[in-house]
Design a protein around this motif. Structure first.
Motif, PDB file in Angstrom:
ATOM      1  N   ASN A 210      -9.909  56.562  34.946  1.00 45.38           N
ATOM      2  CA  ASN A 210     -10.850  57.520  34.363  1.00 45.38           C
ATOM      3  C   ASN A 210     -10.692  58.875  35.057  1.00 45.38           C
TER       4      ASN A 210
ATOM      5  N   LYS B 282     -12.545  60.362  37.252  1.00 51.43           N
ATOM      6  CA  LYS B 282     -12.792  60.315  38.693  1.00 51.43           C
ATOM      7  C   LYS B 282     -11.562  59.818  39.438  1.00 51.43           C
ATOM      8  N   GLU B 283     -10.888  58.810  38.885  1.00 51.63           N
ATOM      9  CA  GLU B 283      -9.692  58.278  39.518  1.00 51.63           C
ATOM     10  C   GLU B 283      -8.550  59.288  39.482  1.00 51.63           C
TER      11      GLU B 283
ATOM     12  N   ALA C  24      -8.910  62.511  39.641  1.00 53.10           N
ATOM     13  CA  ALA C  24      -9.236  63.459  40.711  1.00 53.10           C
ATOM     14  C   ALA C  24      -8.917  62.872  42.084  1.00 53.10           C
ATOM     15  N   ASN C  25      -9.224  61.585  42.287  1.00 48.31           N
ATOM     16  CA  ASN C  25      -8.944  60.948  43.577  1.00 48.31           C
ATOM     17  C   ASN C  25      -7.448  60.917  43.867  1.00 48.31           C
TER      18      ASN C  25
ATOM     19  N   GLU D 184      -9.864  61.842  29.932  1.00 47.26           N
ATOM     20  CA  GLU D 184      -9.795  61.773  31.400  1.00 47.26           C
ATOM     21  C   GLU D 184      -9.571  63.165  31.999  1.00 47.26           C
TER      22      GLU D 184
ATOM     23  N   SER E  65     -12.759  65.447  31.781  1.00 47.91           N
ATOM     24  CA  SER E  65     -13.955  64.886  32.413  1.00 47.91           C
ATOM     25  C   SER E  65     -14.576  65.869  33.396  1.00 47.91           C
TER      26      SER E  65
ATOM     27  N   GLU F 231     -15.672  65.119  36.304  1.00 45.78           N
ATOM     28  CA  GLU F 231     -15.218  64.831  37.665  1.00 45.78           C
ATOM     29  C   GLU F 231     -13.935  65.595  37.998  1.00 45.78           C
TER      30      GLU F 231
ATOM     31  N   GLN G  39     -14.682  69.379  38.153  1.00 43.13           N
ATOM     32  CA  GLN G  39     -15.341  69.742  39.396  1.00 43.13           C
ATOM     33  C   GLN G  39     -14.356  69.769  40.557  1.00 43.13           C
ATOM     34  N   TRP G  40     -13.455  68.779  40.599  1.00 43.07           N
ATOM     35  CA  TRP G  40     -12.450  68.729  41.670  1.00 43.07           C
ATOM     36  C   TRP G  40     -11.552  69.956  41.614  1.00 43.07           C
TER      37      TRP G  40
END
Length: 217
Positions: A91, A93-94, A96-97, A119, A122, A124, A127-128
């Motif tokens: 997703n 968040k992943e 971005a990680n 994705e 998103s 997340e 924001q990153w």
């Protein structure tokens, strides 16, 4: 609907007229601004590596049953891939990680070119990118050539790795994909790169940048 049940004639024009006469206003939901996004257009290819990354997804399967999703990223200047990540589900968040991990090892780009997948749109990831001062550049609808470098890389990846292996498990897929990825970056000479590997070509460009008097090759 309630008014129509009571046989009261109503339509959007009459509703708007009544709202105007009463000084009322229909509250509309504000659309969330993409704080890290820029205009949809291809990024002009710079001379130096590390300025632009292009990313996308590739799909495959594990044991012909469960879907495999692979995040791919490439620097279109050096053709070096700073990131590849297979998983069953990825997703925003992943994404971005994983980009954060790649940033710690390779530094951060100024721009990331991608398509309009959920994705990549998103909050997340947005924001990153905002926190890291990175601009997201989305491809124009119907213009896959805006991100042609990652499309070319994904084609090579599919032909040489995905189509050549049968993945028994996620662990097996990750091992085989990472082996191919490392070989591509470190051992594979490319005609476009003057017969150098992506790692060698990137090193040459960085050396030239730090010593501009050496001139171009």
């Amino acid at each position: 609907m309630k008014l129509r049940q009571k046989k009261i004639l109503i339509n959007h024009k009459r509703t708007e007229r009544i709202y105007r006469e009463q000084g009322l206003q229909i509250k509309t939901r504000a659309r969330r601004k993409k704080i890290a996004a820029v205009e949809r257009q291809p990024v002009e290819l710079p001379e130096n590596p590390g300025v632009v990354w292009a990313m996308d997804f590739v799909s495959d399967s594990v044991a012909h049953r469960r879907k495999l999703k692979i995040l791919t990223v490439i620097d279109p200047v050096s053709n070096r891939s700073p990131l590849i990540h297979p998983a069953f589900s990825i997703n925003g968040k992943e994404v971005a990680n994983r980009l954060e991990i790649a940033k710690e090892e390779h530094g951060k780009p100024e721009y990331i070119q991608c398509d309009n997948g959920p994705e990549f749109r998103s909050k997340e990831l947005d924001q990153w990118c905002y926190e890291n001062g990175i601009k997201l550049v989305f491809s124009r609808p119907g213009k896959p050539t805006d991100n042609c470098h990652i499309e070319s890389f994904n084609g090579t990846f599919r032909n040489e790795c995905l189509n050549s292996h049968y993945f028994l498990s996620l662990k097996d897929a990750r091992e085989k994909i990472i082996d191919w990825w490392e070989e591509y970056n470190v051992e594979r000479p490319q005609k476009r790169l003057k017969g150098m590997t992506p790692l060698e070509y990137e090193g040459m460009l960085k050396k030239r940048k730090s010593n501009p008097t050496s001139g171009r090759m």
